[in-house]
Design an enzyme around this catalytic site. Structure first.
Site, PDB file in Angstrom:
ATOM      1  N   GLY A  94     -10.886   4.115   0.990  1.00  6.13           N
ATOM      2  CA  GLY A  94     -11.741   4.931   1.844  1.00  6.13           C
ATOM      3  C   GLY A  94     -12.958   4.210   2.400  1.00  6.13           C
ATOM      4  O   GLY A  94     -13.881   4.858   2.871  1.00  6.13           O
TER       5      GLY A  94
ATOM      6  N   GLN B 239     -11.425   7.542  -4.447  1.00  2.00           N
ATOM      7  CA  GLN B 239     -11.942   7.998  -3.149  1.00  2.00           C
ATOM      8  C   GLN B 239     -13.310   8.645  -3.383  1.00  2.00           C
ATOM      9  O   GLN B 239     -14.008   8.255  -4.310  1.00  2.00           O
ATOM     10  CB  GLN B 239     -10.940   8.965  -2.492  1.00  2.00           C
ATOM     11  CG  GLN B 239      -9.647   8.286  -2.017  1.00  2.00           C
ATOM     12  CD  GLN B 239      -9.845   7.452  -0.750  1.00  2.00           C
ATOM     13  OE1 GLN B 239     -10.875   7.528  -0.075  1.00  2.00           O
ATOM     14  NE2 GLN B 239      -8.845   6.625  -0.426  1.00  2.00           N
TER      15      GLN B 239
ATOM     16  N   CYS C 109      -6.684 -28.628  11.060  1.00  5.83           N
ATOM     17  CA  CYS C 109      -7.919 -29.398  11.250  1.00  5.83           C
ATOM     18  C   CYS C 109      -7.691 -30.898  11.079  1.00  5.83           C
ATOM     19  O   CYS C 109      -8.408 -31.712  11.658  1.00  5.83           O
ATOM     20  CB  CYS C 109      -8.993 -28.887  10.292  1.00  5.83           C
ATOM     21  SG  CYS C 109      -9.521 -27.209  10.687  1.00  5.83           S
TER      22      CYS C 109
ATOM     23  N   CYS D 222      -7.224 -28.329   6.167  1.00  4.20           N
ATOM     24  CA  CYS D 222      -5.926 -27.725   6.477  1.00  4.20           C
ATOM     25  C   CYS D 222      -5.161 -28.589   7.478  1.00  4.20           C
ATOM     26  O   CYS D 222      -5.721 -29.451   8.152  1.00  4.20           O
ATOM     27  CB  CYS D 222      -6.078 -26.281   6.971  1.00  4.20           C
ATOM     28  SG  CYS D 222      -6.386 -26.110   8.739  1.00  4.20           S
TER      29      CYS D 222
ATOM     30  N   ASP E 206      -7.986  -7.534   0.404  1.00  4.03           N
ATOM     31  CA  ASP E 206      -7.058  -7.819   1.497  1.00  4.03           C
ATOM     32  C   ASP E 206      -7.739  -7.439   2.788  1.00  4.03           C
ATOM     33  O   ASP E 206      -8.638  -6.600   2.789  1.00  4.03           O
ATOM     34  CB  ASP E 206      -5.769  -6.998   1.367  1.00  4.03           C
ATOM     35  CG  ASP E 206      -5.990  -5.561   1.811  1.00  4.03           C
ATOM     36  OD1 ASP E 206      -6.536  -4.777   1.006  1.00  4.03           O
ATOM     37  OD2 ASP E 206      -5.661  -5.231   2.960  1.00  4.03           O
TER      38      ASP E 206
ATOM     39  N   ASP F  32       0.863  -1.181   0.000  1.00  2.00           N
ATOM     40  CA  ASP F  32       0.000   0.000   0.000  1.00  2.00           C
ATOM     41  C   ASP F  32       0.902   1.234   0.000  1.00  2.00           C
ATOM     42  O   ASP F  32       2.121   1.123   0.093  1.00  2.00           O
ATOM     43  CB  ASP F  32      -0.946  -0.036   1.207  1.00  2.00           C
ATOM     44  CG  ASP F  32      -0.197   0.024   2.528  1.00  2.00           C
ATOM     45  OD1 ASP F  32       1.037   0.181   2.528  1.00  2.00           O
ATOM     46  OD2 ASP F  32      -0.855  -0.100   3.574  1.00  2.00           O
ATOM     47  N   SER F  33       0.302   2.407  -0.113  1.00  3.11           N
ATOM     48  CA  SER F  33       1.112   3.616  -0.270  1.00  3.11           C
ATOM     49  C   SER F  33       1.537   4.201   1.063  1.00  3.11           C
ATOM     50  O   SER F  33       2.307   5.145   1.103  1.00  3.11           O
ATOM     51  CB  SER F  33       0.309   4.661  -1.031  1.00  3.11           C
ATOM     52  OG  SER F  33      -0.793   5.078  -0.242  1.00  3.11           O
ATOM     53  N   GLY F  34       1.012   3.690   2.151  1.00 11.36           N
ATOM     54  CA  GLY F  34       1.286   4.272   3.464  1.00 11.36           C
ATOM     55  C   GLY F  34       0.215   5.264   3.879  1.00 11.36           C
ATOM     56  O   GLY F  34       0.116   5.634   5.043  1.00 11.36           O
TER      57      GLY F  34
ATOM     58  N   CYS G 224     -12.812 -28.712   6.858  1.00  7.61           N
ATOM     59  CA  CYS G 224     -11.577 -28.042   6.433  1.00  7.61           C
ATOM     60  C   CYS G 224     -10.462 -29.070   6.351  1.00  7.61           C
ATOM     61  O   CYS G 224     -10.291 -29.890   7.256  1.00  7.61           O
ATOM     62  CB  CYS G 224     -11.209 -26.936   7.425  1.00  7.61           C
ATOM     63  SG  CYS G 224      -9.648 -26.106   7.042  1.00  7.61           S
TER      64      CYS G 224
ATOM     65  N   HIS H  41      -5.107 -21.903  10.152  1.00  6.71           N
ATOM     66  CA  HIS H  41      -6.468 -22.310   9.808  1.00  6.71           C
ATOM     67  C   HIS H  41      -7.270 -21.163   9.187  1.00  6.71           C
ATOM     68  O   HIS H  41      -7.915 -21.348   8.150  1.00  6.71           O
ATOM     69  CB  HIS H  41      -7.250 -22.864  11.007  1.00  6.71           C
ATOM     70  CG  HIS H  41      -8.710 -22.936  10.687  1.00  6.71           C
ATOM     71  ND1 HIS H  41      -9.254 -23.946   9.908  1.00  6.71           N
ATOM     72  CD2 HIS H  41      -9.721 -22.047  10.914  1.00  6.71           C
ATOM     73  CE1 HIS H  41     -10.537 -23.690   9.703  1.00  6.71           C
ATOM     74  NE2 HIS H  41     -10.852 -22.550  10.306  1.00  6.71           N
TER      75      HIS H  41
ATOM     76  N   PHE I 186      -3.074   5.050   4.168  1.00  3.41           N
ATOM     77  CA  PHE I 186      -4.102   4.602   5.113  1.00  3.41           C
ATOM     78  C   PHE I 186      -3.562   4.575   6.544  1.00  3.41           C
ATOM     79  O   PHE I 186      -4.216   5.035   7.478  1.00  3.41           O
ATOM     80  CB  PHE I 186      -4.636   3.222   4.720  1.00  3.41           C
ATOM     81  CG  PHE I 186      -5.736   2.747   5.624  1.00  3.41           C
ATOM     82  CD1 PHE I 186      -7.017   3.263   5.503  1.00  3.41           C
ATOM     83  CD2 PHE I 186      -5.494   1.809   6.611  1.00  3.41           C
ATOM     84  CE1 PHE I 186      -8.043   2.844   6.356  1.00  3.41           C
ATOM     85  CE2 PHE I 186      -6.507   1.383   7.465  1.00  3.41           C
ATOM     86  CZ  PHE I 186      -7.784   1.912   7.332  1.00  3.41           C
TER      87      PHE I 186
HETATM   88 ZN   LIG Z   1      -8.620 -25.798   9.052  1.00  3.21          ZN
END
Ligand SMILES: [Zn+2]
Length: 438
Positions: free
Chosen positions: A294, A267, A387, A384, A344, A108-110, A382, A413, A112
């Site tokens: 924004g 924005q 799990c 993963c 994100d 990011d540009s900083g 799940c 997880h 925020f």
């Molecule tokens: Zn999981």
């Protein structure tokens, strides 16, 4: 030695160096599935980008992130600028080299963080003066220095410096803020175009430190001190490719000759007309991708959705659309359905560290005593590594005992759940079965 004719022929026959490309491969109503092609690999979209604020996704090693299928990470310019500092990262090969992450990165540009962490900030036409949250020291970001920092950090996708309009803001305030962001977008682009070949990727030329007002001294003797002009670089690539063709093992780095991609940010506060104007005027400046900024600044969720939907209407269909800072698992599915390609959020990682876990059966607060004897997996649906191996009782014990492993496993997880969610969204769009998943 290659003759000029030979080089010309080589240039004519090698593919054009594409630093950044976006391909839409399937659509389903407003949702799109495709891929972003960056200097450090391809990214399937819609994508969720885990946040690695300080060049680290807290608690999760890079090899585990690779195993989870993370294709792009987000880094925060504000935090990395303060610690360890842009010059340190640049000298170590940019973020890719520094953190040993070969896949794509976005910074990011900083803007925020400056606006959200600094109550003592002072905004002028030139930029923003702010105080470090670490030691209170005064710093200054302008569009030029924010882009210089992001070039030094070397992410594949970087963001124009913008002012994140606070919520609530009256119309006059939102208008003034939007106009400032537009002027800063032009300055960001101008600086980027003049300095884009200074990115410290392996195989690329590294000039002296470009930070405005900096000493400009070359720190390492192996760094080149001049920036090749467009065309000159293609010639060098052609020569290198020809050389490497005759020398097995002397491969040209895949990032050679490529540059970062600078995205613009829309924005305009919560005013739909102003969002449209911001979108159209940012498109006029011209960027390879557009972000909606924004939002998630305290407004009700329904308003976020309304602004996102209204803004998306005005963004070009053939360019990636990045919605910054959202959201819950339900929200990321919803925004993908509306046609967002990139998202994100700190939520999956931050919530994990506080024992809040997202599962196919809803949210689980693992600290609760009701899990103390629970032998079942955290999420039976799940696959993963957490799990598959551990019980809710064990995860609850780790959390209650304040074991570091609790944060590690919880984060793995939650990230896995978000990434799997987006994988299913992409699959559904490609099958034209949007309604089945959405
Ligand atoms: Zn999981």
């Amino acid at each position: 030695m290659l003759s000029a004719d030979c080089l010309k022929l080589a240039i004519a026959t090698i593919p054009k160096i594409m630093s950044f490309e976006f391909q839409i491969e399937s659509t389903s109503n407003r949702a799109r599935a495709g891929r972003l092609i960056t200097a450090h690999g391809e990214i399937e979209t819609p994508v969720f980008m885990p946040v690695g604020t300080l060049a680290s996704v807290k608690g999760v090693p890079q090899d585990t992130l690779e195993e989870l299928g993370v294709q792009i990470l987000l880094g925060n310019t504000y935090h990395l600028y303060l610690r360890p500092g842009v010059e340190t990262v640049r000298e170590l090969g940019g973020l890719h080299g520094f953190m040993s992450w070969p896949r794509a990165i976005l910074t990011d540009s900083g803007g925020f963080q400056v606006f959200s962490l600094n109550e003592l900030r002072k905004v002028t036409e030139e930029g923003v003066t702010f105080r470090s949250h670490l030691d209170g020291g005064a710093h200054f970001f302008s569009p030029e220095s924010a882009i210089a920092a992001q070039i030094g950090l070397g992410a594949d996708i970087i963001m124009a410096f913008d002012e994140c309009t606070e919520y609530p803001a009256d119309r006059a305030r939102a208008q003034a803020s939007m106009e400032l962001t537009l002027r800063w977008a032009e300055r960001s682009k101008k600086y980027f175009e003049e300095h884009k070949y200074e990115v410290p990727w392996k195989g690329n030329c590294q000039p002296s430190a470009p930070s405005p007002g900096g000493s400009g001294q070359v720190k390492n003797s192996h760094q080149l001190t001049r920036v090749p002009r467009p065309g000159e670089r293609e010639l060098a690539v052609a020569a290198a490719e020809l050389r490497s063709a005759g020398q097995p093992g002397a491969a040209v780095p895949t990032s050679y000759g490529k540059t970062q991609a600078l995205f613009g940010i829309v924005q305009g506060g919560m005013d739909l007309e102003m969002r449209k104007e911001s979108a159209l005027r940012t498109i006029d400046i011209g960027f390879p991708g557009y972000a909606i900024g924004g939002l998630s600044v305290g407004e009700p969720r329904e308003l976020t959705r309304e602004v996102v939907e209204a803004t998306l209407e005005h963004l070009p269909a053939d360019k990636p659309r990045y919605l910054m800072g959202v959201g819950t698992p339900d929200e990321i599915v919803e925004y993908a359905r509306l046609g967002v390609d990139m998202m994100d959020c700190v939520l999956p990682t931050r919530a994990a560290r506080h024992g809040l876990l997202f599962t196919s059966e809803g949210r689980v607060s693992i600290k609760q005593a009701r899990y103390a004897q629970d032998q079942g997996p955290l999420d039976p649906n799940c696959g993963c590594r957490v799990c598959r191996r551990y019980s809710r009782a064990y995860l609850r014990h780790l959390y209650a005992s304040n074991e570091v492993l609790a944060q590690v496993l919880n984060t793995i997880h939650n990230l896995s759940f978000y990434l799997d969610t987006m994988r299913r969204v992409r699959h559904s769009i490609r099958l034209g079965e949007e309604s089945r998943f959405f």
